[in-house]
Design an enzyme around this catalytic site. Structure first.
Site, mmCIF file in Angstrom:
data_model
loop_
_atom_site.group_PDB
_atom_site.id
_atom_site.type_symbol
_atom_site.label_atom_id
_atom_site.label_comp_id
_atom_site.label_asym_id
_atom_site.label_seq_id
_atom_site.Cartn_x
_atom_site.Cartn_y
_atom_site.Cartn_z
ATOM 1 C CB CYS A 104 -3.393 3.561 -5.516
ATOM 2 S SG CYS A 104 -4.639 2.701 -4.530
ATOM 3 C CB CYS B 296 -0.866 -0.028 1.257
ATOM 4 S SG CYS B 296 -1.901 1.427 1.464
HETATM 5 N N1 DGL Z 1 -4.072 0.536 -1.916
HETATM 6 C C1 DGL Z 1 -3.630 1.679 -1.238
HETATM 7 C C2 DGL Z 1 -2.439 2.362 -1.870
HETATM 8 O O1 DGL Z 1 -1.634 1.722 -2.510
HETATM 9 C C3 DGL Z 1 -4.576 2.639 -0.579
HETATM 10 C C4 DGL Z 1 -5.972 2.685 -0.950
HETATM 11 C C5 DGL Z 1 -6.796 3.415 0.088
HETATM 12 O O2 DGL Z 1 -7.154 2.761 1.047
HETATM 13 O O3 DGL Z 1 -7.040 4.609 -0.058
HETATM 14 O O4 DGL Z 1 -2.252 3.535 -1.711
#
Ligand code: DGL
Length: 262
Positions: free
Chosen positions: A185, A74
């Site tokens: 993301c 993430c």
């Molecule tokens: N998947 C996450 C990222 O790579 C975050 C998504 C979220 O919860 O806003 O930033």
């Protein structure tokens, strides 16, 4: 620490499964533990303090489950919490991730790069420092994508609402000449097919899942911690509705798997 212990991977929700797939491809002999913090998604609109608290809890749980390494699958959690986790667990291999600005700068021919990411990632000091370090010669346009993570969490990878939302984020970048689009993301690789319908064929899409898997491999090799297999079946937990994650795993992970409550 023994080589057969699992690798703990987590994200605010299903996004990190895109990274988990890359880890499975590169390191098929490793046993994988995954937490989707879906009761707290999206991280992108939450404060760094809130995210740090979640990451501390999740890391402690994964270590209790015997993780020999952690992957913050993430971008948003990485900017908020990777430094603190490394302080808390100085001996532990910890891999974080950041938008792939450096490869995008190397790839662009128009000199204009777009970054799709969460608000939290784009407004962080860590991201500003990354731009300063590697992107002084090209124009980088950042585009927060509020609402997109929720669509992907709902399994709406192709719906008209997701298309409309994504089109609204991408068109302004194309108009400004962007030929390289960073998926900053981990949820966004799951909408690559839709994105490919919305951008011309000469626009490259870049994400970091495979690079994260390679970095994990390097850290494990350095510490002589690579597993020799065979891997145990991946274990999944969700802080939200376990059944909801279980229902989307065949699509996102390619296999059915039981999901436990975190
Ligand atoms: N998947 C996450 C990222 O790579 C975050 C998504 C979220 O919860 O806003 O930033």
């Amino acid at each position: 620490m023994t080589n057969s212990q699992g690798i703990g991977v987590f994200d605010s929700g299903v996004g990190g499964v895109s990274v988990l797939r890359e880890i499975r491809t590169l390191l098929p002999q490793e046993s994988l533990l995954y937490i989707a913090d879906s009761a707290h998604v999206p991280y992108g609109e939450k404060s760094p303090e809130y995210i740090r608290e979640r990451c501390r809890l999740i890391a402690a749980f994964l270590l209790e489950q015997g993780a020999k390494a952690l992957v913050l699958a993430c971008n948003t959690a990485t900017v908020a919490a990777v430094a603190e986790l490394r302080e808390l667990y100085p001996q532990l291999p910890i891999v974080g991730m950041e938008p792939a600005v450096k490869p995008a700068v190397a790839a662009t021919r128009s000199g204009v790069v777009g970054v799709l990411a969460t608000t939290g990632t784009l407004k962080s000091a860590k991201f500003a420092a990354l731009l300063d370090r590697v992107a002084s010669d090209v124009k980088v346009i950042t585009q927060p994508c509020p609402g997109l993570v929720e669509q992907i969490e709902a399994g709406e990878l192709q719906s008209s609402r997701t298309r409309e939302l994504l089109d609204g984020f991408v068109q302004p970048l194309l108009v400004q000449g962007c030929d390289t689009l960073i998926l900053g993301c981990t949820h966004y690789p799951f909408i690559k097919p839709l994105l490919n319908e919305l951008v011309p064929a000469n626009v490259s899409l870049i994400d970091t899942g495979a690079a994260v898997a390679r970095q994990l491999q390097r850290l494990l090799r350095e510490r002589d911690l690579l597993a020799s297999g065979p891997a145990r079946a991946a274990q999944f937990w969700s802080s939200g509705k376990a059944q909801k994650l279980q229902a989307v795993l065949p699509t996102l992970w390619g296999e059915s798997q039981e999901v436990l409550q975190f």
